[in-house]
Design a protein around this motif. Structure first.
Motif, PDB file in Angstrom:
ATOM      1  N   VAL A   1       0.915  -1.182   0.109  1.00  0.00           N
ATOM      2  CA  VAL A   1      -0.047   0.000   0.066  1.00  0.00           C
ATOM      3  C   VAL A   1       0.951   1.372   0.019  1.00  0.00           C
ATOM      4  N   GLU A   2       0.578   2.306  -0.954  1.00  0.00           N
ATOM      5  CA  GLU A   2       1.220   3.653  -0.962  1.00  0.00           C
ATOM      6  C   GLU A   2       0.266   4.674  -0.787  1.00  0.00           C
ATOM      7  N   GLY A   3       0.298   5.366  -0.009  1.00  0.00           N
ATOM      8  CA  GLY A   3      -0.476   6.602   0.052  1.00  0.00           C
ATOM      9  C   GLY A   3      -1.478   6.433   1.307  1.00  0.00           C
ATOM     10  N   ASP A   4      -2.540   7.175   1.372  1.00  0.00           N
ATOM     11  CA  ASP A   4      -3.417   7.091   2.732  1.00  0.00           C
ATOM     12  C   ASP A   4      -4.955   7.143   2.106  1.00  0.00           C
ATOM     13  N   SER A   5      -5.068   6.951   0.909  1.00  0.00           N
ATOM     14  CA  SER A   5      -6.655   6.849   0.283  1.00  0.00           C
ATOM     15  C   SER A   5      -7.470   5.766   1.121  1.00  0.00           C
ATOM     16  N   MET A   6      -6.999   4.885   1.526  1.00  0.00           N
ATOM     17  CA  MET A   6      -7.730   3.745   2.405  1.00  0.00           C
ATOM     18  C   MET A   6      -7.774   3.867   3.780  1.00  0.00           C
ATOM     19  N   TRP A   7      -6.934   4.909   4.280  1.00  0.00           N
ATOM     20  CA  TRP A   7      -6.767   5.170   5.664  1.00  0.00           C
ATOM     21  C   TRP A   7      -8.380   5.196   6.231  1.00  0.00           C
ATOM     22  N   PRO A   8      -8.456   4.648   7.506  1.00  0.00           N
ATOM     23  CA  PRO A   8      -7.757   3.944   8.354  1.00  0.00           C
ATOM     24  C   PRO A   8      -7.692   2.552   8.191  1.00  0.00           C
ATOM     25  N   LEU A   9      -8.311   2.038   7.204  1.00  0.00           N
ATOM     26  CA  LEU A   9      -8.441   0.670   6.845  1.00  0.00           C
ATOM     27  C   LEU A   9      -7.267   0.101   6.568  1.00  0.00           C
ATOM     28  N   LEU A  10      -6.428   0.581   5.584  1.00  0.00           N
ATOM     29  CA  LEU A  10      -5.345   0.482   5.126  1.00  0.00           C
ATOM     30  C   LEU A  10      -4.138   1.615   5.274  1.00  0.00           C
TER      31      LEU A  10
END
Length: 97
Positions: free
Chosen positions: A6-15
């Motif tokens: 995973v690169e980046g935070d578009s799926m945060w807080p899940l990933l």
């Protein structure tokens, strides 16, 4: 099956950035599944929630978990779903005894 970083935070807080996710290719997927998808026009790889498709419009909808990121809408013929995410390895959570 494969691993994807995973690169980046578009799926945060899940990933989280730096997580490794297990990818199961060739698996059926449904609305709400986390998929690894490729934009065939740019070769960009996205890890997103599958939000469905509109066959009449020829569009696929991919959703970010993080509200600070835009959702994606791609033409179905420009999209390749590489597989479904089925597992997660978060390096910061590993402990060795």
């Amino acid at each position: 099956d494969d691993l994807v970083k995973v690169e980046g935070d578009s799926m945060w807080p899940l990933l989280h950035d730096g997580d490794l996710v297990g990818l199961r290719s060739g698996e059926e997927f449904a609305v709400g599944d986390v998929v690894v998808a490729q934009d065939l026009r740019s070769d960009a790889i996205h890890i997103k929630l599958w939000a469905g498709a509109d066959e009449e419009l020829g569009l696929a909808f991919l959703k970010s978990v993080n509200p600070a990121h835009l959702d994606l809408r791609l033409r179905l013929h420009d999209l390749g779903v590489l597989g479904v995410v089925y597992g997660l390895l978060r390096m910061q959570r590993l402990t060795v005894r």
